[in-house]
Design a protein around this motif. Structure first.
Motif, PDB file in Angstrom:
ATOM      1  N   VAL C  85       0.853  -1.191   0.000  1.00 44.37           N
ATOM      2  CA  VAL C  85       0.000   0.000   0.000  1.00 44.37           C
ATOM      3  C   VAL C  85       0.887   1.237   0.000  1.00 44.37           C
ATOM      4  O   VAL C  85       1.448   1.588   1.050  1.00 44.37           O
ATOM      5  CB  VAL C  85      -0.915   0.018   1.250  1.00 44.37           C
ATOM      6  N   ARG C  86       1.038   1.873  -1.160  1.00 44.69           N
ATOM      7  CA  ARG C  86       1.880   3.084  -1.242  1.00 44.69           C
ATOM      8  C   ARG C  86       3.233   2.897  -0.550  1.00 44.69           C
ATOM      9  O   ARG C  86       3.627   3.726   0.272  1.00 44.69           O
ATOM     10  CB  ARG C  86       1.194   4.273  -0.574  1.00 44.69           C
ATOM     11  N   GLY C  87       3.901   1.833  -0.848  1.00 48.76           N
ATOM     12  CA  GLY C  87       5.228   1.627  -0.284  1.00 48.76           C
ATOM     13  C   GLY C  87       5.220   0.965   1.088  1.00 48.76           C
ATOM     14  O   GLY C  87       6.255   0.511   1.576  1.00 48.76           O
ATOM     15  N   LEU C  88       4.076   0.897   1.716  1.00 49.28           N
ATOM     16  CA  LEU C  88       3.980   0.173   2.988  1.00 49.28           C
ATOM     17  C   LEU C  88       3.835  -1.317   2.685  1.00 49.28           C
ATOM     18  O   LEU C  88       3.183  -1.698   1.705  1.00 49.28           O
ATOM     19  CB  LEU C  88       2.763   0.647   3.781  1.00 49.28           C
ATOM     20  N   GLN C  89       4.431  -2.131   3.539  1.00 47.64           N
ATOM     21  CA  GLN C  89       4.352  -3.579   3.375  1.00 47.64           C
ATOM     22  C   GLN C  89       3.437  -4.134   4.475  1.00 47.64           C
ATOM     23  O   GLN C  89       3.913  -4.452   5.559  1.00 47.64           O
ATOM     24  CB  GLN C  89       5.751  -4.204   3.503  1.00 47.64           C
ATOM     25  N   VAL C  90       2.186  -4.265   4.188  1.00 51.98           N
ATOM     26  CA  VAL C  90       1.233  -4.723   5.200  1.00 51.98           C
ATOM     27  C   VAL C  90       1.309  -6.237   5.332  1.00 51.98           C
ATOM     28  O   VAL C  90       1.088  -6.949   4.345  1.00 51.98           O
ATOM     29  CB  VAL C  90      -0.203  -4.292   4.835  1.00 51.98           C
ATOM     30  N   GLY C  91       1.617  -6.718   6.514  1.00 60.14           N
ATOM     31  CA  GLY C  91       1.708  -8.153   6.735  1.00 60.14           C
ATOM     32  C   GLY C  91       3.143  -8.645   6.793  1.00 60.14           C
ATOM     33  O   GLY C  91       3.378  -9.862   6.868  1.00 60.14           O
ATOM     34  N   ASN C  92       4.090  -7.722   6.822  1.00 64.31           N
ATOM     35  CA  ASN C  92       5.505  -8.143   6.843  1.00 64.31           C
ATOM     36  C   ASN C  92       6.056  -8.250   8.267  1.00 64.31           C
ATOM     37  O   ASN C  92       7.249  -8.346   8.462  1.00 64.31           O
ATOM     38  CB  ASN C  92       6.363  -7.153   6.030  1.00 64.31           C
ATOM     39  N   GLY C  93       5.186  -8.162   9.257  1.00 63.15           N
ATOM     40  CA  GLY C  93       5.645  -8.262  10.637  1.00 63.15           C
ATOM     41  C   GLY C  93       5.584  -6.925  11.355  1.00 63.15           C
ATOM     42  O   GLY C  93       5.406  -6.872  12.579  1.00 63.15           O
ATOM     43  N   GLN C  94       5.704  -5.853  10.607  1.00 62.40           N
ATOM     44  CA  GLN C  94       5.555  -4.526  11.211  1.00 62.40           C
ATOM     45  C   GLN C  94       4.085  -4.276  11.560  1.00 62.40           C
ATOM     46  O   GLN C  94       3.188  -4.937  11.036  1.00 62.40           O
ATOM     47  CB  GLN C  94       6.001  -3.452  10.214  1.00 62.40           C
ATOM     48  N   VAL C  95       3.865  -3.301  12.442  1.00 56.26           N
ATOM     49  CA  VAL C  95       2.500  -2.953  12.829  1.00 56.26           C
ATOM     50  C   VAL C  95       2.107  -1.632  12.173  1.00 56.26           C
ATOM     51  O   VAL C  95       2.786  -0.620  12.352  1.00 56.26           O
ATOM     52  CB  VAL C  95       2.379  -2.844  14.367  1.00 56.26           C
ATOM     53  N   GLN C  96       1.050  -1.653  11.395  1.00 59.32           N
ATOM     54  CA  GLN C  96       0.528  -0.450  10.753  1.00 59.32           C
ATOM     55  C   GLN C  96      -0.532   0.196  11.638  1.00 59.32           C
ATOM     56  O   GLN C  96      -1.303  -0.508  12.290  1.00 59.32           O
ATOM     57  CB  GLN C  96      -0.159  -0.810   9.415  1.00 59.32           C
ATOM     58  N   ILE C  97      -0.578   1.523  11.611  1.00 59.80           N
ATOM     59  CA  ILE C  97      -1.680   2.195  12.298  1.00 59.80           C
ATOM     60  C   ILE C  97      -2.404   3.111  11.318  1.00 59.80           C
ATOM     61  O   ILE C  97      -1.826   4.054  10.784  1.00 59.80           O
ATOM     62  CB  ILE C  97      -1.195   2.981  13.537  1.00 59.80           C
ATOM     63  N   PRO C 265      -3.099 -10.772   5.892  1.00 59.35           N
ATOM     64  CA  PRO C 265      -2.873  -9.958   7.092  1.00 59.35           C
ATOM     65  C   PRO C 265      -4.197  -9.563   7.761  1.00 59.35           C
ATOM     66  O   PRO C 265      -5.235  -9.512   7.099  1.00 59.35           O
ATOM     67  CB  PRO C 265      -2.144  -8.712   6.572  1.00 59.35           C
ATOM     68  N   VAL C 266      -4.122  -9.280   9.050  1.00 55.63           N
ATOM     69  CA  VAL C 266      -5.323  -8.967   9.833  1.00 55.63           C
ATOM     70  C   VAL C 266      -5.142  -7.674  10.609  1.00 55.63           C
ATOM     71  O   VAL C 266      -4.173  -7.531  11.364  1.00 55.63           O
ATOM     72  CB  VAL C 266      -5.630 -10.084  10.856  1.00 55.63           C
ATOM     73  N   PHE C 267      -6.069  -6.783  10.454  1.00 57.10           N
ATOM     74  CA  PHE C 267      -6.115  -5.563  11.258  1.00 57.10           C
ATOM     75  C   PHE C 267      -7.192  -5.721  12.337  1.00 57.10           C
ATOM     76  O   PHE C 267      -8.037  -6.615  12.260  1.00 57.10           O
ATOM     77  CB  PHE C 267      -6.483  -4.355  10.384  1.00 57.10           C
ATOM     78  N   VAL C 268      -7.139  -4.804  13.297  1.00 56.54           N
ATOM     79  CA  VAL C 268      -8.179  -4.776  14.329  1.00 56.54           C
ATOM     80  C   VAL C 268      -8.661  -3.343  14.492  1.00 56.54           C
ATOM     81  O   VAL C 268      -7.862  -2.405  14.481  1.00 56.54           O
ATOM     82  CB  VAL C 268      -7.644  -5.317  15.673  1.00 56.54           C
ATOM     83  N   ASP C 293      -1.680  -7.340  12.508  1.00 57.95           N
ATOM     84  CA  ASP C 293      -0.749  -6.663  11.603  1.00 57.95           C
ATOM     85  C   ASP C 293      -0.983  -5.164  11.565  1.00 57.95           C
ATOM     86  O   ASP C 293      -0.164  -4.437  10.994  1.00 57.95           O
ATOM     87  CB  ASP C 293      -0.911  -7.225  10.186  1.00 57.95           C
ATOM     88  N   GLY C 294      -2.093  -4.727  12.130  1.00 62.78           N
ATOM     89  CA  GLY C 294      -2.347  -3.302  12.108  1.00 62.78           C
ATOM     90  C   GLY C 294      -3.565  -2.951  12.929  1.00 62.78           C
ATOM     91  O   GLY C 294      -4.328  -3.823  13.360  1.00 62.78           O
ATOM     92  N   LEU C 337       6.897  -0.699  14.726  1.00 62.71           N
ATOM     93  CA  LEU C 337       5.848   0.074  14.067  1.00 62.71           C
ATOM     94  C   LEU C 337       6.298   0.421  12.658  1.00 62.71           C
ATOM     95  O   LEU C 337       7.462   0.781  12.449  1.00 62.71           O
ATOM     96  CB  LEU C 337       5.582   1.379  14.817  1.00 62.71           C
ATOM     97  N   ALA C 338       5.380   0.337  11.716  1.00 61.24           N
ATOM     98  CA  ALA C 338       5.699   0.782  10.358  1.00 61.24           C
ATOM     99  C   ALA C 338       5.762   2.305  10.325  1.00 61.24           C
ATOM    100  O   ALA C 338       5.197   2.990  11.192  1.00 61.24           O
ATOM    101  CB  ALA C 338       4.626   0.290   9.392  1.00 61.24           C
ATOM    102  N   ARG C 339       6.498   2.820   9.337  1.00 63.76           N
ATOM    103  CA  ARG C 339       6.555   4.271   9.190  1.00 63.76           C
ATOM    104  C   ARG C 339       6.300   4.651   7.741  1.00 63.76           C
ATOM    105  O   ARG C 339       6.717   3.944   6.822  1.00 63.76           O
ATOM    106  CB  ARG C 339       7.938   4.787   9.557  1.00 63.76           C
ATOM    107  N   THR C 340       5.677   5.758   7.551  1.00 63.50           N
ATOM    108  CA  THR C 340       5.451   6.266   6.195  1.00 63.50           C
ATOM    109  C   THR C 340       6.799   6.541   5.543  1.00 63.50           C
ATOM    110  O   THR C 340       7.710   7.062   6.185  1.00 63.50           O
ATOM    111  CB  THR C 340       4.636   7.565   6.272  1.00 63.50           C
TER     112      THR C 340
END
Lengths: 342, 342, 342, 342
Positions: C85-97, C265-268, C293-294, C337-340
């Motif tokens: 998602v726009r350079g973010l890797q969702v599901g790679n172990g980092q936590v997205q917010i 990946p799973v968000f909450v 994952d997020g 944590l993931a970062r933009t």
């Protein structure tokens, strides 16, 4: 409380409600909206149950304003309750871990488990001598002999004993051994039992009923507190929902909710809450992150030989790993794991 | 039973499950699909609980084939059970109506109600001397005095008495008066109580638990039957769901379902099932149309003075109308209302 | 699959089932127990729906062995899916917010929120231009204008945009702006919409339906995957249960369960999951501890002016504190944590 | 509405709530109890959503007094709504029976079924040309061809056609054929679809969502009514609960409840409500006894060949028996079965 009248309610019906409230010492205020008349009433609700008002002609519904529990409410003890169990301070911010088999099956099984969980860092030993089983054909527990094994395990390990009591007649006997009397999920609404454990003055672990709302759970605690026994630990263990991939649906939001509504400490049982061993560790960590005061976890030296709950039991090795992971999490949260003998 | 292995389960794990089954006397058949190995096993399930197998390495899940209840199953008594209550034949095709107040509040209240419901056509009088209440601050019942009033009401009206027993210690006392011992919804999983009422040999009305599946309900009955007491009447009284317009969700499909699965008669309680007096009559009629063997209905001479359940209680007049309407429906179904003294 | 015959099923009925299975290319095995005949069948289930077999005379039930989803199953991609998602890797172990208001209400409100959540550490901006509202009288969203504001906010902050699409006709329009198309809880079973978002090839955030089982949720994902779009993020947001203290019951056990069953990946969403702002932070932490994952969190500069979901919205300050707390927890879990812009 | 302040709310917070209410034109009354301050407010709720007030500092909860629906409420049309469908008067006291296959599978299957159900006494033909299926691998319906077969069946039998529309883009097409547009359970919260069927002005059969409360169901109807289309028939078809012996839990108490709360006619679908053919007849009779305006029942000439819902489909013979039994019941209730061409 607030009494909402039906749209078609006439003067006479409104007057009757008003008079009845005033007769019972309520001060009353009438509010005439476009579509409904609403009556606000301030007074002692015990003198007039809401259901009686709701049965009056012209009444649509009665809305209580206050929580129906008093002693269990956070307002009663804003500072929180610390339950003392064999030198452990449950609810003081530390995280307690109770662990052990679903059922006491034999002396060897129990002692082996007790030593393993003590070594791994548990502070309490769980294990049922009396087992509530859905089927009459399932193993029903060793009874008094099971209690003896628990006492012996405590002597050997120093762990506090948490064990279930299923009926009033056994309360004295179980209380003679247990450090914490467990009232199981299926008995949360066994009011006679609640009163009986209340009278012992012993710490009680009160599991949430399968389909109990948080309010009903706190009212069940209120039965115990009303006997003068404030040594109550609540325990979330999953509620019944439509989802049946998991055995129950572990309602972790109940942890911060109850910590806000009540002063009582809250444990979480991720074993019964999920019914699947691979979900126990993640949900144990989640429980602590949500603010639980303790965990209660099923451990069996050989889950595939367990007479009950094998699929949700951890081996001692897996339990030991779980404790280490929880410990790291607990530190990141600025808390610490409790230890026996502190 | 059927054992489904995980996709990644190896030969060794499959072999271990097979050996264990064979050791316990099961005959075993292996079926190798593309994605899963499935093991069929025929034998005595009591020798090896499904949970123990499910805890073995490589096992994904264990699927039971047979119902877990035996004595409660329709196959055990294909012709159906008729429970005899003071000359009434419950389950013989006739429709029984039990009615009365939620709680016995006073001698006058009970006798007035009893006479009214008898006159209207009820065959049984319901009324609680011991009341399970969610809040410790609610009216808890008159106890032994309530039982005396019930006995007196029976003498005066000839109605059979249905009344709740809440704990083992009171079983003998309540059984001394009651014609039918009621086990309430909150006690459906109080296994000690189930055994105790089983031992009395008296007819038992077993209400379905708030969140009990039909299978669990029949297993609760099995506890009573396993004591040699086949005088069990089941009672659907609503289950807990997300819908809260009604107090509970009356699961009428449980009536024909249970009549198919079991030989025991089934009553329906539309008062607790809905919690709203205006829904009682339509749901009473629906219950009979669905095949219920009887109804149990709350009636109070003055619902707005009732100490509990006023909003769901009918006045004697409304009850009398309901009985007339039900009677017509019953005839259209080719059945008849039971009568006292038949 | 396994076909369980009724106890009274005769030879002829068993033979008919067997023949039908064989005709459709299944290999069949008969197992004659004491009480039931059980037929095991291996073959292509798509050629013969279980429901058709279940409708045959003498059949009691049909038990599927395999999960009904294929592409969504963990076995299909054991290594897990990373959604870009726009350079973010969702599901790679980092936590997205992901954070932002329930609804886009105005340009000012959105930009203020976007800047605040970006500053606090969010990587995605949530906000609805189209709002599914239970009542036709509630604010229904700004529509196309809302999408423009979202695009502007992205330009200003670099945050990826997550926004809901409510119907097929708007898919192209919303996909023109959104980085992640959200399919809301109420639309999880809108199969036409699932196919349409699948066809876009864009990342999709698929919220779990209010009363969807995990299996149904994964089958909804399967609709998207079957269009060749594997860019699917699941989102647990609470299920409907009897408990109404919280708006929904956040089923955190679904997180590790889904991580085991699926590669997605799973968000909450602890905001909708609880409906109460004071429960958001504890449940956000619990979600991460359970392995999410997020997170997706409602933030509003002035919750008391919010046109929807004010009570569950955090102020930017509270959100900032939450991110800091989550960050510490994430480190203790060995994640980050993931970062933009990473 | 009633605003309950938190126990610790101070003067300033109470004042802020009061001022805001007054600013929006509400008249306000303060009631100072021992433990809580309660604010009663009379005014136009659309000017100030409850959620915004609930988000204000010091507010514990906001209790609405009025139902959130207006047009769907019984008060709006106390005399009840009669929906006209090809000369049939739905909601006039007569009982309608809609019957037919789950899905239109072929011309032959549909015509055979249509003739059989017409002969048995049905007034409407049900059958899906578009099918919402949980799995993408299940039969999804014949689409436009299915609609043609339905039109032909109507010509041959005179039955009115009830058929599902799954998305806005197909509304015009389906409305070109259907006499009643069905909005399925999974689409009850598809608000765009609700508006679209509202705009057609055609009769709509609105099924209750799997987990929709009665209030949400009536709000979904409100979306249709708000488009000026009052031709709405509600349909109870079972809700999702923990019980999984039945496919859903048929909530028959919703029938009298909705008849009290709303002026719209109510149908019941015992086929989806139970999922088991042997429960369809008892629940159909129970539905009529509870006051339903109509039934909708799945009939298939050969359930074991059905592409969906075989286990809950009746053969034409069983359906014919059911109609006869329902007819007798209807007479005993002082009502009558509707007939085509009346």
């Amino acid at each position: 409380m607030i009494i909402v009248m039906q749209p078609q309610a006439g003067e006479r019906e409104i007057e009757a409600v008003k008079e009845r409230l005033q007769k019972e010492g309520f001060s009353v205020h009438l509010s005439q909206g476009v579509a409904r008349t609403v009556i606000g009433a301030i007074g002692d609700k015990r003198r007039l149950p809401a259901s009686a008002l709701e049965a009056m002609p012209g009444v649509e519904r009665v809305i209580p304003i206050l929580h129906p529990y008093k002693l269990a409410g956070r307002e009663f003890r804003p500072e929180g309750t610390v339950v003392e169990v064999r030198g452990l301070q449950v609810g003081n911010g530390q995280v307690q871990i109770a662990a052990g088999p679903c059922a006491v099956e034999s002396r060897a099984q129990l002692l082996e488990t007790a030593e393993a969980v003590a070594a791994a860092g548990a502070t309490m030993l769980r294990g049922g001598a009396y087992k509530p089983r859905t089927s009459p054909y399932s193993f029903q527990g060793l009874g008094p002999e099971g209690l003896e094994f628990l006492a012996e395990a405590r002597e050997k390990t120093g762990l506090a004993i948490v064990t279930e009591v299923m009926g009033e007649p056994e309360v004295a006997q179980v209380a003679g051994v247990a450090d914490v009397l467990q009232v199981g999920s299926r008995n949360m609404h066994n009011f006679n039992l609640l009163r009986a454990v209340g009278k012992t003055g012993k710490p009680v672990l009160l599991k949430r009923g399968l389909s109990a709302t948080i309010e009903e759970w706190l009212l069940a605690a209120e039965y115990i507190l009303a006997e003068g026994n404030f040594q109550v630990i609540l325990c979330e263990r999953g509620i019944r929902t439509f989802e049946n991939y998991t055995r129950n649906t572990l309602d972790l939001s109940a942890v911060p909710a109850v910590k806000g509504l009540s002063h009582l400490p809250v444990f979480v049982d991720p074993s019964h809450g999920t019914g699947k061993r691979e979900l126990v560790a993640p949900m144990a960590k989640a429980a602590v992150a949500a603010g639980a005061d303790g965990l209660i976890i099923e451990v069996h030296p050989c889950p595939q030989e367990a007479l009950c709950d094998g699929p949700q039991s951890l081996t001692p090795e897996k339990f030991s790993t779980l404790v280490r992971e929880v410990a790291e999490l607990v530190r990141a949260l600025g808390r610490e794991l409790a230890r026996t003998g502190q």
